[in-house]
Design a protein around this motif. Structure first.
Motif, PDB file in Angstrom:
ATOM      1  N   SER A  53      14.376  -3.989   2.875  1.00  0.00           N
ATOM      2  CA  SER A  53      13.445  -3.288   3.757  1.00  0.00           C
ATOM      3  C   SER A  53      12.376  -2.549   2.966  1.00  0.00           C
ATOM      4  O   SER A  53      11.185  -2.586   3.311  1.00  0.00           O
ATOM      5  CB  SER A  53      14.213  -2.305   4.653  1.00  0.00           C
ATOM      6  OG  SER A  53      15.143  -2.978   5.470  1.00  0.00           O
ATOM      7  N   LEU A  54      12.786  -1.882   1.898  1.00  0.00           N
ATOM      8  CA  LEU A  54      11.827  -1.143   1.074  1.00  0.00           C
ATOM      9  C   LEU A  54      10.855  -2.088   0.370  1.00  0.00           C
ATOM     10  O   LEU A  54       9.644  -1.818   0.315  1.00  0.00           O
ATOM     11  CB  LEU A  54      12.576  -0.286   0.053  1.00  0.00           C
ATOM     12  CG  LEU A  54      13.366   0.898   0.611  1.00  0.00           C
ATOM     13  CD1 LEU A  54      14.135   1.600  -0.505  1.00  0.00           C
ATOM     14  CD2 LEU A  54      12.446   1.883   1.325  1.00  0.00           C
ATOM     15  N   VAL A  55      11.379  -3.187  -0.168  1.00  0.00           N
ATOM     16  CA  VAL A  55      10.506  -4.158  -0.830  1.00  0.00           C
ATOM     17  C   VAL A  55       9.505  -4.743   0.159  1.00  0.00           C
ATOM     18  O   VAL A  55       8.306  -4.892  -0.147  1.00  0.00           O
ATOM     19  CB  VAL A  55      11.344  -5.271  -1.476  1.00  0.00           C
ATOM     20  CG1 VAL A  55      10.446  -6.394  -1.998  1.00  0.00           C
ATOM     21  CG2 VAL A  55      12.192  -4.715  -2.608  1.00  0.00           C
ATOM     22  N   SER A  81       5.486  -4.125  -0.164  1.00  0.00           N
ATOM     23  CA  SER A  81       4.625  -5.314  -0.273  1.00  0.00           C
ATOM     24  C   SER A  81       3.614  -5.358   0.861  1.00  0.00           C
ATOM     25  O   SER A  81       2.456  -5.750   0.652  1.00  0.00           O
ATOM     26  CB  SER A  81       5.488  -6.575  -0.266  1.00  0.00           C
ATOM     27  OG  SER A  81       6.429  -6.550  -1.316  1.00  0.00           O
ATOM     28  N   PHE A  82       4.030  -4.962   2.052  1.00  0.00           N
ATOM     29  CA  PHE A  82       3.113  -4.931   3.190  1.00  0.00           C
ATOM     30  C   PHE A  82       1.979  -3.930   2.960  1.00  0.00           C
ATOM     31  O   PHE A  82       0.802  -4.229   3.204  1.00  0.00           O
ATOM     32  CB  PHE A  82       3.892  -4.569   4.458  1.00  0.00           C
ATOM     33  CG  PHE A  82       3.039  -4.433   5.680  1.00  0.00           C
ATOM     34  CD1 PHE A  82       2.541  -5.548   6.338  1.00  0.00           C
ATOM     35  CD2 PHE A  82       2.728  -3.179   6.183  1.00  0.00           C
ATOM     36  CE1 PHE A  82       1.747  -5.422   7.471  1.00  0.00           C
ATOM     37  CE2 PHE A  82       1.938  -3.042   7.312  1.00  0.00           C
ATOM     38  CZ  PHE A  82       1.448  -4.164   7.951  1.00  0.00           C
ATOM     39  N   ILE A  83       2.331  -2.744   2.465  1.00  0.00           N
ATOM     40  CA  ILE A  83       1.310  -1.723   2.179  1.00  0.00           C
ATOM     41  C   ILE A  83       0.367  -2.213   1.088  1.00  0.00           C
ATOM     42  O   ILE A  83      -0.856  -2.009   1.158  1.00  0.00           O
ATOM     43  CB  ILE A  83       1.987  -0.401   1.777  1.00  0.00           C
ATOM     44  CG1 ILE A  83       2.772   0.169   2.962  1.00  0.00           C
ATOM     45  CG2 ILE A  83       0.954   0.614   1.296  1.00  0.00           C
ATOM     46  CD1 ILE A  83       3.603   1.387   2.617  1.00  0.00           C
ATOM     47  N   LEU A  84       0.915  -2.878   0.079  1.00  0.00           N
ATOM     48  CA  LEU A  84       0.089  -3.419  -0.996  1.00  0.00           C
ATOM     49  C   LEU A  84      -0.874  -4.487  -0.470  1.00  0.00           C
ATOM     50  O   LEU A  84      -2.044  -4.542  -0.892  1.00  0.00           O
ATOM     51  CB  LEU A  84       0.991  -4.008  -2.078  1.00  0.00           C
ATOM     52  CG  LEU A  84       0.298  -4.581  -3.317  1.00  0.00           C
ATOM     53  CD1 LEU A  84      -0.499  -3.501  -4.037  1.00  0.00           C
ATOM     54  CD2 LEU A  84       1.328  -5.197  -4.260  1.00  0.00           C
ATOM     55  N   THR A  85      -0.398  -5.302   0.455  1.00  0.00           N
ATOM     56  CA  THR A  85      -1.259  -6.324   1.048  1.00  0.00           C
ATOM     57  C   THR A  85      -2.391  -5.681   1.846  1.00  0.00           C
ATOM     58  O   THR A  85      -3.537  -6.162   1.818  1.00  0.00           O
ATOM     59  CB  THR A  85      -0.434  -7.253   1.950  1.00  0.00           C
ATOM     60  OG1 THR A  85       0.698  -7.738   1.245  1.00  0.00           O
ATOM     61  CG2 THR A  85      -1.268  -8.436   2.409  1.00  0.00           C
ATOM     62  N   ILE A  86      -2.091  -4.613   2.553  1.00  0.00           N
ATOM     63  CA  ILE A  86      -3.136  -3.884   3.278  1.00  0.00           C
ATOM     64  C   ILE A  86      -4.185  -3.342   2.304  1.00  0.00           C
ATOM     65  O   ILE A  86      -5.396  -3.398   2.556  1.00  0.00           O
ATOM     66  CB  ILE A  86      -2.527  -2.739   4.111  1.00  0.00           C
ATOM     67  CG1 ILE A  86      -1.671  -3.308   5.245  1.00  0.00           C
ATOM     68  CG2 ILE A  86      -3.612  -1.831   4.672  1.00  0.00           C
ATOM     69  CD1 ILE A  86      -0.983  -2.252   6.072  1.00  0.00           C
ATOM     70  N   TYR A  87      -3.723  -2.811   1.181  1.00  0.00           N
ATOM     71  CA  TYR A  87      -4.639  -2.260   0.178  1.00  0.00           C
ATOM     72  C   TYR A  87      -5.532  -3.361  -0.396  1.00  0.00           C
ATOM     73  O   TYR A  87      -6.748  -3.158  -0.573  1.00  0.00           O
ATOM     74  CB  TYR A  87      -3.831  -1.598  -0.932  1.00  0.00           C
ATOM     75  CG  TYR A  87      -4.676  -0.998  -2.024  1.00  0.00           C
ATOM     76  CD1 TYR A  87      -5.470   0.124  -1.785  1.00  0.00           C
ATOM     77  CD2 TYR A  87      -4.682  -1.551  -3.304  1.00  0.00           C
ATOM     78  CE1 TYR A  87      -6.252   0.668  -2.794  1.00  0.00           C
ATOM     79  CE2 TYR A  87      -5.456  -1.015  -4.317  1.00  0.00           C
ATOM     80  CZ  TYR A  87      -6.235   0.101  -4.053  1.00  0.00           C
ATOM     81  OH  TYR A  87      -7.015   0.644  -5.042  1.00  0.00           O
ATOM     82  N   ILE A  88      -4.970  -4.533  -0.673  1.00  0.00           N
ATOM     83  CA  ILE A  88      -5.767  -5.654  -1.182  1.00  0.00           C
ATOM     84  C   ILE A  88      -6.784  -6.096  -0.134  1.00  0.00           C
ATOM     85  O   ILE A  88      -7.944  -6.385  -0.464  1.00  0.00           O
ATOM     86  CB  ILE A  88      -4.844  -6.814  -1.589  1.00  0.00           C
ATOM     87  CG1 ILE A  88      -3.987  -6.416  -2.786  1.00  0.00           C
ATOM     88  CG2 ILE A  88      -5.653  -8.068  -1.908  1.00  0.00           C
ATOM     89  CD1 ILE A  88      -2.951  -7.457  -3.174  1.00  0.00           C
ATOM     90  N   THR A  89      -6.367  -6.134   1.125  1.00  0.00           N
ATOM     91  CA  THR A  89      -7.298  -6.491   2.201  1.00  0.00           C
ATOM     92  C   THR A  89      -8.453  -5.501   2.260  1.00  0.00           C
ATOM     93  O   THR A  89      -9.616  -5.895   2.440  1.00  0.00           O
ATOM     94  CB  THR A  89      -6.562  -6.520   3.548  1.00  0.00           C
ATOM     95  OG1 THR A  89      -5.442  -7.404   3.471  1.00  0.00           O
ATOM     96  CG2 THR A  89      -7.487  -6.988   4.655  1.00  0.00           C
ATOM     97  N   ARG A  90      -8.160  -4.236   2.081  1.00  0.00           N
ATOM     98  CA  ARG A  90      -9.213  -3.213   2.091  1.00  0.00           C
ATOM     99  C   ARG A  90     -10.192  -3.427   0.927  1.00  0.00           C
ATOM    100  O   ARG A  90     -11.416  -3.277   1.088  1.00  0.00           O
ATOM    101  CB  ARG A  90      -8.589  -1.827   2.017  1.00  0.00           C
ATOM    102  CG  ARG A  90      -9.615  -0.699   1.978  1.00  0.00           C
ATOM    103  CD  ARG A  90      -8.939   0.662   2.063  1.00  0.00           C
ATOM    104  NE  ARG A  90      -9.906   1.737   1.889  1.00  0.00           N
ATOM    105  CZ  ARG A  90     -10.721   2.175   2.825  1.00  0.00           C
ATOM    106  NH1 ARG A  90     -10.674   1.624   4.026  1.00  0.00           N
ATOM    107  NH2 ARG A  90     -11.567   3.166   2.573  1.00  0.00           N
TER     108      ARG A  90
END
Length: 335
Positions: free
Chosen positions: A75-77, A81-90
């Motif tokens: 769950s943590l991973v 990873s989801f938050i990191l993907t959002i950051y890359i999208t930004r």
């Protein structure tokens, strides 16, 4: 046959399974006292104790947050990873008009990032007690989102090849440049998986299953895939898309373009194929929550592999090497 294996400590109070003429018989429990002539079977959700004078509840097993630390880790991973993907999208949105973002079709990159976000979030469907609806959603959502991601990677690879061919004077390939071809590739390849999933859900969908035969005194709550053919066709189709993307990207990985991402696609598809080639035998040889653990690990590892191999180098150049993210550098180092 005595109780052995990884569940021996949990089953100390569970009697051995009786075996007669090669067939396993349902153990019985005595109604009043031992050696009584009258006996009755325990209910399906119970098991006789060592004294065989009463029934006790079976141990219930599924991948749970309360009992399994690995579920919390997954769950943590997934969340990180989801938050990191959002950051890359930004980052891609903020640098939308720069050469690095525009070089390999920014629309496909955006579609790929969205599909990776969803595939990372859908991991939560695999954790917890399975029911019919989650059994259906987990496989269909995983299959479609990963197919969209792989279709986007394939379309990006095709466009890298066409872009190089189109640089020659009077090239026939120039008419294929634009958004029509990559969008058609994504739509066509994804439609095959969507159609397969629709047929799968309508004919023989996955459902909740109670396995009381694998281990004495234990009930494994798991998902039966329904149509085994549909499940492996889904995996095989994704493997086919990954293999085609890998082969094409490997051929064009050395094209003279400073922003050529074919070599990154090659590595990402190599990671994807390697993960699933190793995961499938482990999936087939495991039972219960171990099966779910293997599938979650494969989803996370392959998703993070695609994200890191394709987007990390771009983000590194955008944020830490802004001097190469300009049109002049693109023209000077293209050949």
């Amino acid at each position: 046959m005595s109780t052995t294996g990884p569940y021996a400590s949990k089953l100390r109070t569970v009697q051995s399974v009786y075996e007669r003429k090669g067939q396993l018989l349902q153990p019985t429990v005595y109604e009043s006292e031992q050696d009584s002539e009258n006996c009755q079977k325990c209910p399906d959700d119970e098991w006789p104790n060592e004294e065989k004078d009463k029934c006790i509840p079976r141990i219930v097993e599924f991948l749970s947050y309360k009992k399994d630390t690995i579920a919390t880790v997954f769950s943590l991973v997934s969340l990180i990873s989801f938050i990191l993907t959002i950051y890359i999208t930004r980052i891609f949105v903020l640098f939308w008009d720069t050469p690095i973002v525009k070089a390999n079709n920014r629309n496909l990159s955006f579609i790929l990032l969205i599909s990776l976000k969803l595939s990372l979030l859908f991991v939560y469907l695999f954790i917890g007690r399975p029911v019919d609806i989650t059994c259906m959603l987990r496989q269909i959502s995983f299959g479609i989102t990963f197919t969209v991601a792989l279709s986007s990677v394939l379309a990006k690879t095709i466009m890298v090849y066409i872009a190089f061919k189109a640089t020659r004077p009077g090239s026939y390939w120039k008419k294929w440049l634009g958004v029509t071809l990559p969008n058609s590739v994504v739509l066509t390849c994804s439609s095959v998986q969507v159609l397969t999933g629709a047929l799968w859900m309508s004919v023989s969908p996955p459902f909740q299953e109670y396995d009381r035969d694998s281990y004495p005194g234990m009930t494994i709550i798991q998902c039966n895939e329904g149509s085994v053919f549909a499940f492996y066709f889904m995996l095989g189709y994704m493997g086919f898309l990954a293999a085609v993307s890998f082969g094409l990207a490997f051929m064009v990985r050395t094209l003279p373009d400073i922003f050529n991402e074919a070599k990154y696609i090659t590595f990402s598809m190599l990671v994807f194929c390697s993960v699933w080639v190793c995961a499938i035998p482990a999936y087939l040889s495991s039972k219960g929550k171990n099966t779910v653990t293997v599938e979650i690990f494969a989803i996370l590892a392959s998703g993070i592999g695609i994200l890191s191999c394709i987007f990390f180098p771009k983000c590194y150049n955008i944020l830490l090497r802004p001097e190469i993210n300009n049109k002049r550098q693109l023209l000077e180092k293209r050949y």
